[in-house]
Design a protein around this motif. Sequence first.
Motif, PDB file in Angstrom:
ATOM      1  N   SER A   1      32.264  34.930 -20.172  1.00  0.00           N
ATOM      2  CA  SER A   1      33.656  35.409 -18.987  1.00  0.00           C
ATOM      3  C   SER A   1      34.633  35.089 -19.962  1.00  0.00           C
ATOM      4  O   SER A   1      34.151  34.855 -21.384  1.00  0.00           O
ATOM      5  CB  SER A   1      33.628  34.296 -18.333  1.00  0.00           C
ATOM      6  N   PHE A   2      35.437  36.371 -19.511  1.00  0.00           N
ATOM      7  CA  PHE A   2      36.434  36.140 -21.465  1.00  0.00           C
ATOM      8  C   PHE A   2      37.680  35.795 -20.225  1.00  0.00           C
ATOM      9  O   PHE A   2      38.059  36.300 -18.947  1.00  0.00           O
ATOM     10  CB  PHE A   2      36.870  37.785 -21.749  1.00  0.00           C
ATOM     11  N   LYS A   3      38.182  34.889 -20.739  1.00  0.00           N
ATOM     12  CA  LYS A   3      39.105  34.407 -20.336  1.00  0.00           C
ATOM     13  C   LYS A   3      40.746  33.474 -20.851  1.00  0.00           C
ATOM     14  O   LYS A   3      39.846  33.149 -22.520  1.00  0.00           O
ATOM     15  CB  LYS A   3      39.643  33.311 -19.180  1.00  0.00           C
ATOM     16  N   ASP A   4      41.609  34.172 -21.364  1.00  0.00           N
ATOM     17  CA  ASP A   4      42.959  33.664 -22.095  1.00  0.00           C
ATOM     18  C   ASP A   4      42.175  33.127 -24.163  1.00  0.00           C
ATOM     19  O   ASP A   4      42.704  32.346 -24.856  1.00  0.00           O
ATOM     20  CB  ASP A   4      42.893  31.547 -22.283  1.00  0.00           C
ATOM     21  N   ASP A   5      41.897  34.709 -23.817  1.00  0.00           N
ATOM     22  CA  ASP A   5      41.226  35.313 -25.825  1.00  0.00           C
ATOM     23  C   ASP A   5      40.550  34.322 -25.401  1.00  0.00           C
ATOM     24  O   ASP A   5      40.185  34.456 -27.436  1.00  0.00           O
ATOM     25  CB  ASP A   5      42.875  34.946 -26.038  1.00  0.00           C
ATOM     26  N   SER A   6      39.616  33.920 -24.967  1.00  0.00           N
ATOM     27  CA  SER A   6      37.883  33.506 -25.601  1.00  0.00           C
ATOM     28  C   SER A   6      37.174  33.770 -24.838  1.00  0.00           C
ATOM     29  O   SER A   6      37.572  33.969 -23.463  1.00  0.00           O
ATOM     30  CB  SER A   6      38.844  32.403 -25.739  1.00  0.00           C
ATOM     31  N   PHE A   7      35.838  33.648 -25.524  1.00  0.00           N
ATOM     32  CA  PHE A   7      34.748  33.470 -24.133  1.00  0.00           C
ATOM     33  C   PHE A   7      33.965  32.356 -23.649  1.00  0.00           C
ATOM     34  O   PHE A   7      33.930  31.708 -25.163  1.00  0.00           O
ATOM     35  CB  PHE A   7      33.448  34.927 -24.453  1.00  0.00           C
TER      36      PHE A   7
ATOM     37  N   LYS B   1      23.213  44.802 -35.454  1.00  0.00           N
ATOM     38  CA  LYS B   1      23.269  45.304 -35.223  1.00  0.00           C
ATOM     39  C   LYS B   1      21.627  45.733 -34.344  1.00  0.00           C
ATOM     40  O   LYS B   1      20.922  46.220 -34.371  1.00  0.00           O
ATOM     41  CB  LYS B   1      23.222  47.320 -35.623  1.00  0.00           C
ATOM     42  N   ALA B   2      22.355  46.385 -33.487  1.00  0.00           N
ATOM     43  CA  ALA B   2      21.254  46.680 -31.761  1.00  0.00           C
ATOM     44  C   ALA B   2      21.709  46.726 -30.523  1.00  0.00           C
ATOM     45  O   ALA B   2      23.261  46.706 -30.230  1.00  0.00           O
ATOM     46  CB  ALA B   2      19.639  46.058 -31.803  1.00  0.00           C
ATOM     47  N   GLY B   3      20.849  46.866 -29.256  1.00  0.00           N
ATOM     48  CA  GLY B   3      21.078  46.606 -27.767  1.00  0.00           C
ATOM     49  C   GLY B   3      21.956  47.153 -26.969  1.00  0.00           C
ATOM     50  O   GLY B   3      22.449  47.882 -27.623  1.00  0.00           O
ATOM     51  N   THR B   4      22.225  47.016 -26.104  1.00  0.00           N
ATOM     52  CA  THR B   4      23.336  46.896 -25.074  1.00  0.00           C
ATOM     53  C   THR B   4      24.439  45.731 -24.442  1.00  0.00           C
ATOM     54  O   THR B   4      23.634  44.900 -24.633  1.00  0.00           O
ATOM     55  CB  THR B   4      22.183  47.605 -23.992  1.00  0.00           C
ATOM     56  N   THR B   5      24.812  46.402 -24.098  1.00  0.00           N
ATOM     57  CA  THR B   5      25.930  44.909 -23.749  1.00  0.00           C
ATOM     58  C   THR B   5      27.219  45.755 -23.207  1.00  0.00           C
ATOM     59  O   THR B   5      27.406  47.130 -23.129  1.00  0.00           O
ATOM     60  CB  THR B   5      27.347  44.818 -25.506  1.00  0.00           C
ATOM     61  N   THR B   6      27.352  45.095 -22.368  1.00  0.00           N
ATOM     62  CA  THR B   6      28.091  45.622 -20.945  1.00  0.00           C
ATOM     63  C   THR B   6      29.835  44.791 -20.728  1.00  0.00           C
ATOM     64  O   THR B   6      29.332  43.722 -20.863  1.00  0.00           O
ATOM     65  CB  THR B   6      27.342  45.831 -19.700  1.00  0.00           C
ATOM     66  N   PHE B   7      30.638  45.038 -20.356  1.00  0.00           N
ATOM     67  CA  PHE B   7      31.846  44.319 -20.218  1.00  0.00           C
ATOM     68  C   PHE B   7      32.426  44.988 -18.866  1.00  0.00           C
ATOM     69  O   PHE B   7      33.248  45.907 -19.372  1.00  0.00           O
ATOM     70  CB  PHE B   7      33.131  44.302 -21.445  1.00  0.00           C
ATOM     71  N   ASN B   8      32.084  44.241 -18.239  1.00  0.00           N
ATOM     72  CA  ASN B   8      32.981  44.255 -16.561  1.00  0.00           C
ATOM     73  C   ASN B   8      33.241  43.058 -15.892  1.00  0.00           C
ATOM     74  O   ASN B   8      32.741  41.847 -16.524  1.00  0.00           O
ATOM     75  CB  ASN B   8      32.184  45.284 -15.823  1.00  0.00           C
ATOM     76  N   ASN B   9      34.228  43.331 -15.345  1.00  0.00           N
ATOM     77  CA  ASN B   9      35.460  42.126 -14.617  1.00  0.00           C
ATOM     78  C   ASN B   9      35.468  40.985 -15.575  1.00  0.00           C
ATOM     79  O   ASN B   9      34.690  39.817 -15.046  1.00  0.00           O
ATOM     80  CB  ASN B   9      34.740  42.122 -12.839  1.00  0.00           C
ATOM     81  N   ASP B  10      35.883  40.958 -16.825  1.00  0.00           N
ATOM     82  CA  ASP B  10      36.286  39.756 -17.693  1.00  0.00           C
ATOM     83  C   ASP B  10      34.944  39.033 -17.899  1.00  0.00           C
ATOM     84  O   ASP B  10      34.942  38.256 -18.494  1.00  0.00           O
ATOM     85  CB  ASP B  10      37.484  39.479 -17.156  1.00  0.00           C
ATOM     86  N   THR B  11      32.959  39.869 -17.539  1.00  0.00           N
ATOM     87  CA  THR B  11      32.247  39.672 -18.291  1.00  0.00           C
ATOM     88  C   THR B  11      31.833  39.992 -19.070  1.00  0.00           C
ATOM     89  O   THR B  11      31.262  41.068 -19.043  1.00  0.00           O
ATOM     90  CB  THR B  11      31.609  39.471 -17.127  1.00  0.00           C
ATOM     91  N   LEU B  12      31.407  39.311 -20.220  1.00  0.00           N
ATOM     92  CA  LEU B  12      31.013  40.117 -20.945  1.00  0.00           C
ATOM     93  C   LEU B  12      29.065  39.915 -21.262  1.00  0.00           C
ATOM     94  O   LEU B  12      28.836  38.365 -20.479  1.00  0.00           O
ATOM     95  CB  LEU B  12      31.106  39.744 -22.751  1.00  0.00           C
TER      96      LEU B  12
ATOM     97  N   SER C   1      38.731  46.742 -23.032  1.00  0.00           N
ATOM     98  CA  SER C   1      37.928  47.128 -23.605  1.00  0.00           C
ATOM     99  C   SER C   1      38.371  46.526 -24.688  1.00  0.00           C
ATOM    100  O   SER C   1      37.782  45.617 -25.933  1.00  0.00           O
ATOM    101  CB  SER C   1      36.735  47.773 -24.703  1.00  0.00           C
ATOM    102  N   GLN C   2      39.830  46.953 -25.037  1.00  0.00           N
ATOM    103  CA  GLN C   2      40.197  46.283 -26.547  1.00  0.00           C
ATOM    104  C   GLN C   2      41.169  44.505 -26.528  1.00  0.00           C
ATOM    105  O   GLN C   2      40.695  44.025 -27.693  1.00  0.00           O
ATOM    106  CB  GLN C   2      41.535  47.452 -25.924  1.00  0.00           C
ATOM    107  N   GLU C   3      40.858  44.357 -25.314  1.00  0.00           N
ATOM    108  CA  GLU C   3      41.394  43.310 -25.096  1.00  0.00           C
ATOM    109  C   GLU C   3      40.077  41.859 -26.371  1.00  0.00           C
ATOM    110  O   GLU C   3      40.389  41.286 -26.882  1.00  0.00           O
ATOM    111  CB  GLU C   3      40.878  42.508 -24.291  1.00  0.00           C
TER     112      GLU C   3
END
Length: 455
Positions: free
Chosen positions: A90-96, A65-76, A19-21
């Motif tokens: 998808s998270f890759k090369d410091d971008s979504f 603010k609100a809701g739910t979010t997940t970040f698994n396997n580089d996918t937000l 998540s820190q990424e």
Amino acid sequence: MRALFTLVMGLSLALTSYSQEIVGDWIGTVNFQGKKINFAFHITEENTAITTTMDIPSQGLMAGKAGTTTFNNDTLVATFPDFNIVYKASFKDDSFTGDIIQNNFPVTLNLERGVITLNRPQQPKAPFNYTAKELVVKNKEDDIEIAGTLTLPNGIENPPVAIIISGSGPQNRDGDMFGHQLYYVLADYLTTQGIAVFRYDERGVGASTGTFNTAGIAEFTRDATAALDYLKKRSYLKESKFGYIGHSIGGIIAPQIAATNDDVNFTVMLAGPGVDGDQLMLSQKAALERLLNVPEAQIKQGLEIVGLAYEIIVNAPENHKDLKNEVNAALLNKLGSNVPAQQVESITNQITTPEIVSLLRTKPSTYLNKIKTPILAMNGKKDFQVPYEENLEAIKQAFAAGNNENTRTVAFDDLNHLFQESTTGALSEYSEIEQTMAPKALALIAKWIKKETLR
């Protein structure tokens, strides 16, 4: 009005992996029907918990603010159920790289690190030639605390005091909307002109306690009245004259209090309605759709459908427990299979909130004609949320019926609902215009308050 502003939601992220990424500021642009809409996400981490706020300046959303979010396997994956929206990227090369999906319709929204920078030349900047006090007002009837800022002009004893009542939707003391801080700019200007101003976070917003979503005009009126009662007891204001400045739905609350409370010495209505609430909501819907070149036949059909729902709300008993189901059933019956049931339910939820229900039931003529103290009503001719012609005419008629000779009504040729100098008055201009509030509007308010309080 709230019905025409994009409702705000926040976003809290569940900490899963790496998540820190993704911590930081992110911006992206959606191209929708030939228009560009800028988004900003602000992701932070504290004590292994990740939270996010989202800005859409052109839609009036700031720090939602609100809701739910997940970040698994580089996918937000961020879900916004109130809008039937999901953001998946998808998270890759410091971008979504991903999509905003609403009602199963995807639109590309890619995010890069950065912040949206808006030029706001009127934004107040230190050093200030006035004193600011942070106050907490107790609304004893509802057992909540209203937090706000009182700005006092230096070197003036017992200055006139204006209490700002904000427009619809959950507003903080500064009036953060469309990348502007309308009430902060207004308070700053008036205080430099020798007028003390109290602006506050609405219940459930910022530092104020309570819950916004369960409140309507009656509850907001008690909050504003509590602020007046508190300020009148301050020793440094014991000889001051007090009044309200109400914007939009605040332009309903302010004159309602003035009609029955002898402690109110003056009132300013900024884009305050003069026609009944249901008529207002129908006319603003038609005006905005015409601005978007919606065909007249389609506008008429929409008014008939929404008008049916409004009629049910206006005629329902007070605190009708089954109101939402009754409205939803009527809309489903009227629309048939033309609109998905989920979309009908979303419309029902929006128009049956306590705030909107109370707005639809308002009848300004019943209180405007009872005001005996000075009152100024200002509207812009480019305002399509509270169309000036019919509302200002109704306000004039109510003033005349009450035989109040201390009234003034003003219509500015080129000002919109936020009192910005505008070209078309369209909501899309609000964030694009660098001006927060037209100097001529600010000057008139200050001059009028000083004139009426020095009598």
